[in-house]
Each structure stands twice: as C-alpha cells, then as structure tokens.
Scaffold this active site. Sequence first.
Site, PDB file in Angstrom:
ATOM      1  N   ASP A  64       0.877  -1.173   0.000  1.00  0.00           N
ATOM      2  CA  ASP A  64       0.000   0.000   0.000  1.00  0.00           C
ATOM      3  C   ASP A  64       0.916   1.225   0.000  1.00  0.00           C
ATOM      4  OD1 ASP A  64      -1.542   2.214   0.771  1.00  0.00           O
ATOM      5  OD2 ASP A  64      -2.910   0.983   1.944  1.00  0.00           O
ATOM      6  N   VAL A  65       0.893   1.990  -1.090  1.00  0.00           N
ATOM      7  CA  VAL A  65       1.847   3.098  -1.227  1.00  0.00           C
ATOM      8  C   VAL A  65       1.600   4.239  -0.244  1.00  0.00           C
ATOM      9  CG1 VAL A  65       2.482   2.711  -3.643  1.00  0.00           C
ATOM     10  CG2 VAL A  65       0.496   4.140  -3.102  1.00  0.00           C
ATOM     11  N   TYR A 158      -9.571  14.510  -6.174  1.00  0.00           N
ATOM     12  CA  TYR A 158      -8.762  13.997  -7.292  1.00  0.00           C
ATOM     13  C   TYR A 158      -8.002  15.135  -7.978  1.00  0.00           C
ATOM     14  CZ  TYR A 158      -7.559  11.296 -11.477  1.00  0.00           C
ATOM     15  OH  TYR A 158      -6.873  10.672 -12.482  1.00  0.00           O
ATOM     16  N   LYS A 162      -3.946  15.604  -8.003  1.00  0.00           N
ATOM     17  CA  LYS A 162      -3.168  15.499  -9.242  1.00  0.00           C
ATOM     18  C   LYS A 162      -2.423  16.805  -9.551  1.00  0.00           C
ATOM     19  CE  LYS A 162      -4.025  11.212 -10.235  1.00  0.00           C
ATOM     20  NZ  LYS A 162      -2.958  10.198 -10.268  1.00  0.00           N
TER      21      LYS A 162
HETATM   22  N1  LIG Z   1      -7.983   5.957 -16.395  1.00  0.00           N
HETATM   23  C1  LIG Z   1      -7.985   7.242 -16.722  1.00  0.00           C
HETATM   24  O1  LIG Z   1      -8.824   7.703 -17.528  1.00  0.00           O
HETATM   25  C2  LIG Z   1      -6.918   8.141 -16.182  1.00  0.00           C
HETATM   26  C3  LIG Z   1      -6.758   9.440 -16.713  1.00  0.00           C
HETATM   27  C4  LIG Z   1      -5.762  10.271 -16.182  1.00  0.00           C
HETATM   28  C5  LIG Z   1      -4.941   9.818 -15.174  1.00  0.00           C
HETATM   29  N2  LIG Z   1      -5.118   8.549 -14.693  1.00  0.00           N
HETATM   30  C6  LIG Z   1      -4.221   8.110 -13.614  1.00  0.00           C
HETATM   31  O2  LIG Z   1      -3.527   6.965 -14.063  1.00  0.00           O
HETATM   32  C7  LIG Z   1      -3.230   6.138 -12.930  1.00  0.00           C
HETATM   33  C8  LIG Z   1      -3.712   4.740 -13.192  1.00  0.00           C
HETATM   34  O3  LIG Z   1      -5.102   4.769 -13.484  1.00  0.00           O
HETATM   35  P1  LIG Z   1      -5.862   3.455 -13.989  1.00  0.00           P
HETATM   36  O4  LIG Z   1      -6.911   3.867 -14.939  1.00  0.00           O
HETATM   37  O5  LIG Z   1      -4.857   2.434 -14.383  1.00  0.00           O
HETATM   38  O6  LIG Z   1      -6.587   3.036 -12.636  1.00  0.00           O
HETATM   39  P2  LIG Z   1      -6.926   1.574 -12.093  1.00  0.00           P
HETATM   40  O7  LIG Z   1      -7.067   0.609 -13.227  1.00  0.00           O
HETATM   41  O8  LIG Z   1      -8.072   1.772 -11.161  1.00  0.00           O
HETATM   42  O9  LIG Z   1      -5.621   1.198 -11.276  1.00  0.00           O
HETATM   43  C9  LIG Z   1      -5.296   1.856 -10.076  1.00  0.00           C
HETATM   44  C10 LIG Z   1      -4.084   1.207  -9.492  1.00  0.00           C
HETATM   45  O10 LIG Z   1      -3.741   1.885  -8.269  1.00  0.00           O
HETATM   46  C11 LIG Z   1      -3.510   0.904  -7.290  1.00  0.00           C
HETATM   47  N3  LIG Z   1      -3.781   1.415  -5.941  1.00  0.00           N
HETATM   48  C12 LIG Z   1      -4.895   2.044  -5.502  1.00  0.00           C
HETATM   49  N4  LIG Z   1      -4.767   2.350  -4.195  1.00  0.00           N
HETATM   50  C13 LIG Z   1      -3.537   1.891  -3.828  1.00  0.00           C
HETATM   51  C14 LIG Z   1      -2.811   1.914  -2.601  1.00  0.00           C
HETATM   52  N5  LIG Z   1      -3.304   2.466  -1.487  1.00  0.00           N
HETATM   53  N6  LIG Z   1      -1.565   1.363  -2.590  1.00  0.00           N
HETATM   54  C15 LIG Z   1      -1.057   0.793  -3.693  1.00  0.00           C
HETATM   55  N7  LIG Z   1      -1.686   0.749  -4.862  1.00  0.00           N
HETATM   56  C16 LIG Z   1      -2.920   1.296  -4.934  1.00  0.00           C
HETATM   57  C17 LIG Z   1      -4.430  -0.251  -7.628  1.00  0.00           C
HETATM   58  O11 LIG Z   1      -3.912  -1.422  -7.059  1.00  0.00           O
HETATM   59  P3  LIG Z   1      -4.766  -2.495  -6.235  1.00  0.00           P
HETATM   60  O12 LIG Z   1      -6.148  -2.494  -6.826  1.00  0.00           O
HETATM   61  O13 LIG Z   1      -4.010  -3.771  -6.449  1.00  0.00           O
HETATM   62  O14 LIG Z   1      -4.702  -2.005  -4.846  1.00  0.00           O
HETATM   63  C18 LIG Z   1      -4.295  -0.267  -9.139  1.00  0.00           C
HETATM   64  O15 LIG Z   1      -3.149  -0.980  -9.518  1.00  0.00           O
HETATM   65  C19 LIG Z   1      -3.901   6.785 -11.723  1.00  0.00           C
HETATM   66  O16 LIG Z   1      -2.947   7.524 -10.999  1.00  0.00           O
HETATM   67  C20 LIG Z   1      -4.940   7.685 -12.363  1.00  0.00           C
HETATM   68  O17 LIG Z   1      -5.265   8.764 -11.533  1.00  0.00           O
HETATM   69  C21 LIG Z   1      -6.059   7.702 -15.170  1.00  0.00           C
END
Ligand SMILES: NC(=O)c1ccc[n+]([C@@H]2O[C@H](COP(=O)([O-])OP(=O)(O)OC[C@H]3O[C@@H](n4cnc5c(N)ncnc54)[C@H](OP(=O)(O)O)[C@@H]3O)[C@@H](O)[C@H]2O)c1
Length: 253
Positions: A64-65, A158, A162
Amino acid sequence: MSERFAGKVALVTGATGVVGGAVARAYAGEGAAVLVTGRDGGRLSELVKDIEAAGGRASAFAADVSRPAEAAAMVAAAVSHHGGLDVACNAAGIFGALAPLADYDDDVFDEVLAVNLKGVFLSMKHEVAHMRSHGGGTIVNVASNLGAHWRLQGASAYVASKAAVSHLTRTAARDHIADGVRINAVSPGPIDSPMSTRPGETVAQRDERMRDALPIGRVATPDEIAAAVLWLSSPESSYVVGQDHVVDGGATA
Ligand SMILES: NC(=O)c1ccc[n+]([C@@H]2O[C@H](COP(=O)([O-])OP(=O)(O)OC[C@H]3O[C@@H](n4cnc5c(N)ncnc54)[C@H](OP(=O)(O)O)[C@@H]3O)[C@@H](O)[C@H]2O)c1
C-alpha cells in the site's frame, strides 16, 4: 522491438491497474526486469505470469503506497529481487467521489490525498534514496490533465491531488537532478478504462461524451500512455527535467 531498458530494473506502482499494467508490460517488453506492485496479490501474480509468458522478467510485491513502511519495503524488494533500481513509474491512484465540494465526504478526501499525493511522495522518496547512491535513474509520476490543466466539477480531492503531483514532480526534479535522478510526470486525459466511465454510464455512452469533449475524438489506449511514460523513462528524453507531459488528445490544447 527496441531494447531501451535492457539490463535495467524497473518498478511500477499501480501495476494491477490499466495504466500501470500497460507500463509494466512495456518496460518488460523492452528488456527491463520489472518489480510490479499493487495491493491485489492475485492480480499481481497473473501479471507476472503474463510478462513471463511473453518472454519478459518480472516479480511481484504487494504494498500500500500510502503506508511509509510498505513504500520503503517495495523499493527494497526491487533491489533484493532484481539487484537494483534504475527506473520507476508511480501510477497507483484512485478517483474518489464525484460530489460538489460542500457535500464531499471528508474521509474520501483524506483517502484520495493519501494514495495519490502521499503515495507518490513516499514512492519517490524511497526510489530516489536508492537511485542517488547507485548511479542515478529516472522516475515518471502519473498525474492527470484534470490536475493542473483541465477542469472537472465535483472531483475536489482527485483534481487537488493530481495538481499537487504535478508540482511535487517539479520540486523533486529540481532537488535531485544533480544526483543523477531525472523526474517527470505524465498527465493523461481520459483513457479506455473504468476510471473514465461515470457511475451508471456504459462504455458507448462514455465514448459519445468524449467524442465531443476531445479534439481527437476518442479516449486514449493504455498503450498510448505507456509509450509516453517509456519515452520519459528512457535516455531519449535525457534533457527533459521536471516537466508535466500532457497526453490528452488535444483536450487542453
Ligand atoms: N484511467 C484514466 O482515464 C486516467 C486518466 C488520467 C490519469 N489517470 C491516472 O492513471 C493512474 C492509473 O489509473 P488506472 O486507470 O490504471 O486506474 P486503475 O485501473 O483503477 O488502477 C489503479 C491502481 O492503483 C492501485 N492502488 C490504488 N490504491 C492503492 C494503494 N493504497 N496502494 C497501492 N496501490 C494502490 C491499484 O492497485 P490495487 O487495486 O491492487 O490495490 C491499481 O493498480 C492513476 O494515478 C490515475 O489517476 C487515469
């Protein structure tokens, strides 16, 4: 396929997610040994199997980061499993709630800041501590164009987290470029993933909404975001320091 990361060790947080998974596969596909982290041990094991089946090298560590001891242990695991740490992508993040500020839940606000901001701070802190005493490295934080660049009503935590990651990246980069650690951020726009779909909305409805909002007319693929992360992680971007690189199909152009 090029081998920009041959002989390197990479760490990816949020590797059980859409973006982190794409980044981990891409690093491994270009020759890195990859430590994949997240909290879901089952998904981490599946990812390691997928990477190995494709001919890559990877190992998993659940962490957990937002917890200081776990962030430190995750970096130590990269070093003990693979012999070092040269490259890191901090992609772990959560969206939290969509509600007007006056109705926004205090606990959700704290949780979003704990994962998205403190998690990136702690991850970088331990990554840099290793890299600066072992010949340097590169770090890419995944922020969002909703932070310092775009707008979204109802996403107080959020958006604030960010924007803070974007500015934390600049400060950290200035702090540590002289140590040989080069730090940047990528700020994606909407990606083909659950996070870009609103509650109750179908993927088709999301795509319709994005067709109007995005000049390019579609959401990004995870691989398009991974490509930007890999470039910023590689020597091809050697003079790019402390930048927040927006990859959003023209949304903020
Ligand atoms: N998807 C979009 O449209 C979008 C757009 C702009 C920016 N982003 C950014 O891109 C990044 C990845 O997004 P994504 O779409 O890949 O989201 P995602 O599929 O929901 O993945 C989120 C990741 O964060 C991990 N995580 C959450 N809480 C955590 C914690 N306390 N400790 C460690 N790991 C944790 C989850 O791991 P576990 O489930 O294994 O805990 C998962 O691997 C995020 O920072 C998001 O804000 C996404």
